[in-house]
Design a protein around this motif. Structure first.
Motif, short mmCIF file in Angstrom:
data_model
loop_
_atom_site.label_atom_id
_atom_site.label_comp_id
_atom_site.label_asym_id
_atom_site.label_seq_id
_atom_site.Cartn_x
_atom_site.Cartn_y
_atom_site.Cartn_z
N ASN A 18 0.81 -1.22 0.00
CA ASN A 18 0.00 0.00 0.00
C ASN A 18 0.85 1.27 0.00
OD1 ASN A 18 -2.43 -1.47 0.03
ND2 ASN A 18 -2.26 -1.75 2.24
N ASN A 19 2.09 1.16 0.42
CA ASN A 19 2.99 2.31 0.39
C ASN A 19 3.22 2.79 -1.03
OD1 ASN A 19 4.42 3.08 3.16
ND2 ASN A 19 3.94 0.90 3.19
N SER A 20 3.25 1.87 -1.99
CA SER A 20 3.45 2.27 -3.38
C SER A 20 2.24 3.04 -3.90
CB SER A 20 3.72 1.04 -4.25
OG SER A 20 4.92 0.40 -3.86
N VAL A 304 9.58 -0.37 3.70
CA VAL A 304 8.45 0.56 3.69
C VAL A 304 8.83 1.83 2.91
CG1 VAL A 304 6.99 2.03 5.14
CG2 VAL A 304 7.47 -0.31 5.84
N LYS A 305 10.01 2.34 3.21
CA LYS A 305 10.47 3.58 2.57
C LYS A 305 10.63 3.39 1.06
CE LYS A 305 14.46 6.73 2.55
NZ LYS A 305 15.80 7.00 3.16
N GLU A 306 11.25 2.29 0.65
CA GLU A 306 11.49 2.05 -0.77
C GLU A 306 10.18 1.82 -1.53
OE1 GLU A 306 16.02 0.21 -0.47
OE2 GLU A 306 14.32 -1.12 -0.87
N ALA A 307 9.23 1.12 -0.90
CA ALA A 307 7.94 0.88 -1.55
C ALA A 307 7.21 2.20 -1.78
CB ALA A 307 7.09 -0.05 -0.69
N TYR A 308 7.34 3.13 -0.84
CA TYR A 308 6.71 4.45 -0.96
C TYR A 308 7.39 5.27 -2.06
CZ TYR A 308 5.18 9.18 0.37
OH TYR A 308 4.67 10.44 0.36
N ILE A 309 8.71 5.30 -2.05
CA ILE A 309 9.44 6.12 -3.02
C ILE A 309 9.25 5.60 -4.44
CG2 ILE A 309 11.75 6.85 -3.77
CD1 ILE A 309 12.58 6.90 -0.85
N ILE A 310 9.17 4.29 -4.60
CA ILE A 310 9.02 3.74 -5.96
C ILE A 310 7.68 4.14 -6.56
CG2 ILE A 310 7.96 1.46 -5.56
CD1 ILE A 310 10.19 0.32 -7.37
N GLY A 324 5.35 1.52 -21.11
CA GLY A 324 5.88 0.19 -21.36
C GLY A 324 7.09 -0.13 -20.51
N ILE A 325 7.13 0.46 -19.31
CA ILE A 325 8.30 0.27 -18.44
C ILE A 325 7.88 -0.21 -17.06
CG2 ILE A 325 9.62 2.07 -19.60
CD1 ILE A 325 9.07 3.78 -16.95
N MET A 326 8.83 -0.75 -16.33
CA MET A 326 8.72 -1.02 -14.90
C MET A 326 9.80 -0.20 -14.20
SD MET A 326 9.35 -4.54 -12.72
CE MET A 326 11.15 -4.29 -12.62
N ILE A 327 9.51 0.30 -13.03
CA ILE A 327 10.51 1.03 -12.27
C ILE A 327 11.43 0.02 -11.58
CG2 ILE A 327 10.93 2.81 -10.54
CD1 ILE A 327 9.25 3.72 -12.95
N GLY A 328 12.69 0.03 -11.95
CA GLY A 328 13.66 -0.88 -11.35
C GLY A 328 14.50 -0.19 -10.29
N MET A 329 15.13 -0.97 -9.43
CA MET A 329 15.97 -0.43 -8.37
C MET A 329 17.41 -0.89 -8.58
SD MET A 329 13.64 -0.45 -4.93
CE MET A 329 13.41 -2.20 -4.73
N ASP A 330 18.34 0.05 -8.45
CA ASP A 330 19.77 -0.23 -8.58
C ASP A 330 20.47 0.03 -7.26
OD1 ASP A 330 19.75 -0.71 -11.51
OD2 ASP A 330 19.15 1.41 -11.56
N TYR A 339 24.65 1.50 2.15
CA TYR A 339 23.74 1.03 1.12
C TYR A 339 22.87 2.16 0.59
CZ TYR A 339 19.17 -1.05 -0.21
OH TYR A 339 17.98 -1.37 -0.82
N GLN A 340 22.74 2.25 -0.75
CA GLN A 340 21.89 3.25 -1.38
C GLN A 340 21.14 2.61 -2.55
OE1 GLN A 340 24.01 7.44 -1.46
NE2 GLN A 340 25.45 5.88 -2.13
N ILE A 341 19.95 3.14 -2.83
CA ILE A 341 19.15 2.64 -3.95
C ILE A 341 18.80 3.80 -4.87
CG2 ILE A 341 16.78 1.90 -4.51
CD1 ILE A 341 18.57 -0.43 -4.09
#
Length: 401
Positions: A18-20, A304-310, A324-330, A339-341
């Motif tokens: 639900n954060n997304s 939780v934070k990453e799900a919200y930001i994405i 036609g894209i998906m948001i990916g994480m690097d 650690y950073q995303i």
């Protein structure tokens, strides 16, 4: 007339899904979006049946409440979409003047999103189709990890640690505890339980994942040897483990779901009976089932934070007319080793219906343990704790439908 937006949640829920949704809505409101923000009630079926909820009606307090609420607030389902239904969906989107379409889900959901994207293109209808990844199985390609996995990993590792403390209360115990995790084809969840292994353990822990064949005789041999030394054993088994012939271990009387996939589960009870019968050692099986994906009290704050930001990132790319894209994480590490995303667009075609497996070099098939490389990979994903607002001693969750 203003362009409108539609958000769909699909597949199995997670503790942070639900954060997304909230991140997406918050960013749209912040950017000054003037159209309607619809949510499909009940996933793809709600889309087919035109059952929508106007998410614009949610105030900031209700949206914030969803950030600590597990499960799919809009509802979800598993459904095999046909090409004719896809055409009808795009025609319906045109009637509602929906030009922004966000699909939150796993690899199967990304396949559906790609189908809708292609049909809209063929029909000459402009539709920004953007996939937002979520999966406790962590099996999506084109992303370092999937939102939802970190919280499920934290829950399972904590649960195993709790069980170990309980078993340690009985000195010289030689019992076997079998924990069955989700994981149809991949072992990311079972692997996460390796976080609960410590050098001073007074028990042995064996992890079995679908990426490596399961040998029942070898497993029983290790259990028997530990029992002779008055050591208890923890067996962590993914539900989809197979033998050397690529056959499910508990394949007898197997049923199939609406997507024609085998209904898994039950491997732990099968092993419990087999161990009791062949060794006489007392074994018990534990199946966390949906608890591993719904326990928000043990969710990871970083997850939780990453799900919200994405979710926020998804709208930013939609504004730039991506489709036609998906948001990916690097993943990256700064000079201090932190650690950073970072987020970037990936083609839905490269994700749709495909699976990411645990690298073979991350698993020791002789000792049935995960490598240091896996531990390094998963540790950042479980960091931080959530403070959940309570009411009358229980979590105060927020409902939408």
């Amino acid at each position: 007339m203003n362009a409108n937006c539609l958000i769909v949640q699909s597949g199995g829920p997670t503790a942070v899904i639900n954060n997304s949704v909230v991140g997406l809505i918050d960013e749209m409101i912040f950017s000054g979006f003037k159209g309607k923000i619809y949510g499909s009630v009940g996933g793809i079926k709600g889309l087919i049946q035109e059952n929508f909820f106007e998410l614009n009606k949610l105030n900031i307090h209700e949206r914030n409440g969803l950030r600590w609420t597990p499960g799919a607030a809009l509802g979800t389902c598993r459904y095999r979409l046909s090409e004719s239904e896809t055409i009808k969906i795009v025609e319906m989107l045109k009637r509602y003047h929906i030009h922004y379409f966000f699909y939150i889900g796993g690899n199967g959901s990304m396949k559906v999103a790609h189908m809708i994207y292609e049909v809209a293109n063929k029909m000459g209808y402009y539709l920004s189709v953007i996939g937002i990844p979520k999966s406790i199985d962590n099996d999506l390609l084109e992303t370092d990890h999937s939102p939802g996995y970190g919280s499920a990993a934290k829950f399972l590792a904590t649960s195993v640690l709790d069980m170990k403390m309980d078993v340690a209360s009985y000195p010289h115990s030689n019992k076997v505890t079998i924990i069955e995790t989700m994981g149809r084809h991949t072992g990311w969840l079972a692997a996460a339980c390796s976080l609960a292994i410590h050098e001073d353990d007074d028990s042995q822990t064996l992890i079995y994942i679908p990426e490596s064949p399961f040998y029942i005789d070898d497993c029983i041999k290790k259990i028997t040897e530990a029992s002779k030394d008055n050591l208890s054993t923890f067996l962590i088994v993914a539900e989809g483990i197979k033998d050397e012939n690529e056959q499910y271990i508990n394949r007898e009387n197997m049923e199939y779901d609406v997507l024609n996939r085998p209904k898994l589960g039950g491997i732990s009870s099968f092993l419990e009976k087999t161990i009791n019968l062949r060794t006489g050692i007392q074994a018990r099986s534990i199946v966390p089932s949906v608890w591993q994906r719904s326990s928000v009290l043990l969710s990871s704050k970083i997850d939780v934070k990453e799900a919200y930001i994405i979710g926020k990132e998804a709208w930013k790319y939609a504004e730039k007319e991506y489709s036609g894209i998906m948001i990916g994480m690097d993943r990256e590490y700064n000079d201090e080793g932190d650690y950073q995303i970072f987020f970037s667009p990936r083609q839905l075609l490269k994700v749709a219906g495909k699976e990411k497996f645990v690298p073979k070099e991350w698993y020791d098939s002789q000792k049935n343990r995960m490598s240091k490389e896996f531990i390094h990979y998963v540790k950042p994903l479980i960091q931080g704790e959530m403070i959940i607002p309570m009411r009358n001693g229980l979590p105060n969750y927020q409902r939408v439908i």
